[in-house]
Design an enzyme around this catalytic site. Structure first.
Site, PDB file in Angstrom:
ATOM      1  N   GLU A  52       0.831  -1.211   0.000  1.00  0.00           N
ATOM      2  CA  GLU A  52       0.000   0.000   0.000  1.00  0.00           C
ATOM      3  C   GLU A  52       0.869   1.267   0.000  1.00  0.00           C
ATOM      4  OE1 GLU A  52      -3.091  -0.450   2.989  1.00  0.00           O
ATOM      5  OE2 GLU A  52      -4.024  -2.027   1.811  1.00  0.00           O
ATOM      6  N   GLU A 112      -3.784  -9.282  -0.100  1.00  0.00           N
ATOM      7  CA  GLU A 112      -4.328  -9.092   1.249  1.00  0.00           C
ATOM      8  C   GLU A 112      -5.843  -9.097   1.141  1.00  0.00           C
ATOM      9  OE1 GLU A 112      -2.134  -6.121   3.453  1.00  0.00           O
ATOM     10  OE2 GLU A 112      -3.952  -5.567   4.527  1.00  0.00           O
TER      11      GLU A 112
HETATM   12  C1  GAL Z   1      -4.245  -2.950   5.209  1.00  0.00           C
HETATM   13  C2  GAL Z   1      -2.762  -2.840   5.504  1.00  0.00           C
HETATM   14  C3  GAL Z   1      -2.377  -3.736   6.657  1.00  0.00           C
HETATM   15  C4  GAL Z   1      -3.330  -3.534   7.792  1.00  0.00           C
HETATM   16  C5  GAL Z   1      -4.728  -3.830   7.331  1.00  0.00           C
HETATM   17  C6  GAL Z   1      -5.763  -3.738   8.420  1.00  0.00           C
HETATM   18  O1  GAL Z   1      -4.707  -1.932   4.406  1.00  0.00           O
HETATM   19  O2  GAL Z   1      -2.029  -3.223   4.379  1.00  0.00           O
HETATM   20  O3  GAL Z   1      -1.073  -3.441   7.067  1.00  0.00           O
HETATM   21  O4  GAL Z   1      -3.220  -2.238   8.238  1.00  0.00           O
HETATM   22  O5  GAL Z   1      -5.055  -2.896   6.329  1.00  0.00           O
HETATM   23  O6  GAL Z   1      -7.023  -3.975   7.909  1.00  0.00           O
END
Ligand code: GAL
Length: 808
Positions: A421, A501
């Site tokens: 991100e 993710e």
């Molecule tokens: C994502 C991020 C992670 C964590 C997650 C929590 O956007 O890449 O590091 O913060 O959100 O939902």
């Protein structure tokens, strides 16, 4: 038959030949350098001097995380997002004599990871600084060592400028330290690179590079590579004459291994290559490189192909902390996490968002995980005031190179991610530097490892995303946005997709908010605080609570299986971690995202994954059965390897259910009455499994269950002992919160306690721990002494319970 006979003969000839040729072994030694350090919390600049008196400093063994020893507070500069524990400055010193084996040899110190801004001195001589808190690095000590008398290593660690991360980092020398002693003629540490350009069932072509360091004049040596199988047999040997000149010589050797056994997530078969430098018949250096033989590709339409088979990467993201142990690396603690994940059917791990401990990758090699190895959470643009963006400009090349060099021989590593991100995704006009950086970073990786795809984990994959429009990425990494997977292939023809993710659902183990089918999106938008929530800072474990950027586990899994183009998914997260207590803030201090809680207790969705990701017969029933009379309760079952399940309350059927179509669970609405809820699963009318949950009476006793009964008396091994609060009939009391005192005697000691609650402010070092929703955890560590370990748990009114372990 003839073939077998010939192979045996060949092996015999090879080993005899090696023995004759190799003569006396005078190769490298790698010593564990973790023992007997001194530690001081605070800053003492004179501690770098050799004569500094550290006699009143605390003695400890590494790895060590000083932050985890502190108390939780909302006012610590790390903030709640960083885990609400203290950071600060600290010093480590170790005095040591150089082993006799080091005379006329080179001595280096290897640090696997120090958080952060480490500075190192040997005998008062400054060796250097390394800002990155996750990278492995080494220093040559040779010119400054005194043979025959005491030497002193001093390390200053500075984690005082905070916040510098969005999660808990820990502070200190939190990974292994080793001392490497080699001959001047040696193979450079991380100086080999094995790849397998051709792999099929009949033959693997293996390409082996080795960089040889040599401080002396030109020499003629033999370079020997031996491919050794998991049983220790030399399967192939190749000896090449080589002239080494100057400081460094590069060599490339190609080999062909017939009938290789392939590495995969389900059969992670490991060979190794032993590389020896042989001069005048004597082995001058030996170096081992792991070898897993596998072929893989990512395809736009079909996703991930491993050894010719289309499979999905069923992965999780994890941060590097080990719960109550903090970030201090412990092999058994890491292995246990991976065992729990493997049993769920998980075959993939993303090291969010930084290089992992080297030993974690050894475990992944051995246990069959498909690893996405990540380097950065930010580039030049920051996410918190003092994070790595301050060092990125100066250090990104060295850090990324060192990561790739260290990790590129691990068969478990399949994907490099050069950023999560990254803020440079966005920006137009003059602000499209993200494109330049993306190309630069990918090139750094490819120059050292052209065999693996490079990706970044993106928030969106629109054409304005600079990282994607750079054209540098082999794989499009997409975080969340599962609804757009359906359209990905149309919108991005020919592009390969990995769900870097997913999910970010929120759960507290053992807490249920009805109705189960109404979704709580907490908070309502990513930039809004949570206005309504639960007074006890809990989130529902019915899989009906998630972040506005996330989705429920079930919904995400359905989308995953609908879309063959999605090569893999890495769920955020496998385990709860310290920091980032979304959707709450203080007093919450750790995450709710885990499929497994901070103490390692599975939440209910663990069994949802197990039912989808394994071939095991699974049957899991939720929730507990202690409600107020007359309440309508949502009852859910996750199951597999069965055609139907039937639920009974106190012997009366509440109906048969079958998962239809895409469904991944079945449910009932049941009017509560105390008693026993029973579910059975059947296949072809035959009962496969049965599960019960009964209304628990008042807490009456404790029960201890150890994950392992026999431990290694190596001073490092751990047993994770679950403490259950039971009623007089042996039912788990689902809301039990009694304080429990734990004592350990004999050949082990208590190192930490936990209960998985994201809101507890008890110290992890405390020997008194409240149960949380019926459970607590004690972590017991061996000494280097064999014998019995006696663990007792006691709670007022519940008496005590005991368990005995063996340390051998
Ligand atoms: C994502 C991020 C992670 C964590 C997650 C929590 O956007 O890449 O590091 O913060 O959100 O939902």
């Amino acid at each position: 038959m003839v073939k077998i006979y010939f192979s045996i003969l060949l092996l015999f000839v090879l080993s005899t030949f090696s023995m004759n040729l190799a003569g006396q072994d005078n190769s490298r030694t790698i010593e564990n350098f973790n023992a007997d350090w001194k530690f001081f919390k605070g800053d003492v600049p004179s501690a770098s001097n050799i004569g500094f008196k550290d006699s009143d400093w605390r003695k400890l063994d590494l790895p060590h995380d000083s932050s985890i020893e502190g108390n939780f507070s909302n006012s610590h500069p790390a903030t709640v997002g960083g885990g609400a524990l203290p950071g600060g400055t600290g010093w480590y010193r170790k005095t040591f004599k150089i082993p006799r084996s080091a005379v006329n040899r080179l001595v280096s110190i290897l640090f696997d990871g120090v958080y952060r801004n480490s500075e190192v001195w040997i005998n008062g001589h400054y060796l250097g600084k390394r800002p990155n808190g996750y990278i492995s690095f080494e220093y040559d000590l040779t010119p400054y060592l005194k043979l025959g008398s005491e030497n002193c290593i001093a390390v200053r660690v500075d984690n005082s400028q905070q916040p510098n991360a969005r999660w808990y980092t820990g502070s200190g020398i939190y990974r292994d330290v080793k001392l490497l002693i080699t001959n001047p003629l040696h193979i450079v540490n991380s100086g080999t690179f094995v790849s397998t350009p051709v792999v099929d069932k009949g033959l693997a072509k293996i390409r082996m590079e080795a960089v040889i360091a040599n401080n002396l004049k030109s020499r003629k040596i033999n370079l020997r590579h031996q491919i050794i199988d998991a049983e220790g047999r030399v399967m192939l040997e190749k000896i090449s004459p080589l002239t080494v000149t100057g400081k460094r010589t590069n060599s490339v050797v190609n080999m062909e291994l017939p009938n290789p056994r392939l590495w995969s997530d389900i059969d992670p078969y490991l060979y190794k290559i032993r590389t020896s430098l042989i001069e005048k018949g004597k082995i001058v250096d030996d170096y081992e490189t792991p070898l897993g033989i596998r072929s893989f590709s990512f395809e736009a339409k079909n996703g991930f192909i491993l050894n010719g088979k289309n499979i999905k990467i069923k992965g999780v993201c994890n941060h590097h902390d080990l719960g109550a142990l903090g970030t201090a690396f412990n092999l058994r603690a890491a292995e246990r996490q991976l065992e729990i994940l493997k049993a769920m059917g998980c075959n993939g791990l993303r090291t969010a968002h930084n290089p992992p401990a080297a030993a974690l990758l050894d475990l992944c090699d051995r246990m069959g995980f498909i690893v996405m190895n990540e380097s950065f959470d930010m580039w030049e643009k920051k996410k918190s005031d003092f994070d790595y963006h301050l060092d990125f400009g100066q250090w990104h090349k060295k850090d990324l190179e060192d990561q790739v060099l260290r990790d590129r021989n691990h068969p478990s590593v399949f994907i490099w991610s050069v950023g999560n991100e990254i803020q440079e995704q966005w920006g137009t006009g003059a602000d499209t530097l993200g494109r330049v950086w993306a190309r630069k970073l990918v090139k750094i990786v490819k120059d050292l490892d052209p065999t693996r795809p490079v990706t970044t984990a993106n928030n969106d994959v629109n054409s304005y995303n600079n990282l994607i429009s750079s054209g540098a990425m082999d794989l499009i990494g997409y975080n969340y946005n599962h609804k757009s997977w359906d359209d990905f292939t149309n919108a991005h023809p020919g592009q390969k997709l990995i769900a870097t993710e997913t999910t970010s659902a929120l759960q507290t183990r053992g807490h249920y908010d009805a109705p189960a089918d109404s979704m709580r999106i907490w908070p309502t938008a990513w930039d809004k605080p949570l206005l309504t929530g639960n007074a006890d800072f809990s989130c529902s474990a019915y899989d009906n609570c998630y972040t506005p950027w996330g989705s429920s586990h079930e919904e995400t899994l359905k989308a995953f299986y609908r879309n063959p183009a999605v090569s893999g998914m890495y769920v955020w997260t496998g385990f709860d971690y310290l920091g980032e207590p979304t959707p709450y803030t203080w007093p919450a201090r750790s995450s709710y995202f885990g499929i497994i809680d901070l103490a390692g207790f599975p939440k209910d969705v663990y069994y949802l994954y197990q039912s989808v990701w394994t071939d095991l017969p699974v049957l899991h029933l939720l929730p507990h059965w202690n409600w107020s009379s007359g309440k309508e309760v949502d009852v859910i079952a996750y199951y597999s390897q069965a055609d139907e399940v039937e639920l009974y309350l106190n012997g009366v059927s509440k109906g048969v259910r079958r998962k239809d179509g895409e469904e991944l669970k079945v449910s009932w609405k049941v009017l509560y009455q105390p008693g026993t809820l029973k579910v059975v699963s059947r296949k072809n009318g035959k009962i496969i499994l049965e599960r019960n949950v009964s209304t628990a009476g008042p807490a009456a006793k404790l029960e201890l269950i150890a994950d392992r009964g026999v431990l290694d008396a190596n001073g490092e091994d751990l047993s994770f002992v679950t403490i259950r609060v039971l009623d007089s009939q042996g039912n788990l009391v689902p809301d039990a919160a009694q304080a429990i005192r734990i004592s350990v005697e004999g050949a082990g000691r208590l190192v930490a306690t936990d209960n998985g609650s994201p809101v507890s402010h008890e110290s992890f070092q405390s020997d008194i721990r409240k149960a949380f929703n019926g459970l607590a955890m004690a972590i017991v560590r061996t000494y280097q002494v064999q014998g019995e370990i006696v663990i007792q748990a006691f709670s007022e009114g519940l008496g005590s319970a005991e368990i005995r372990l063996q340390s051998k």
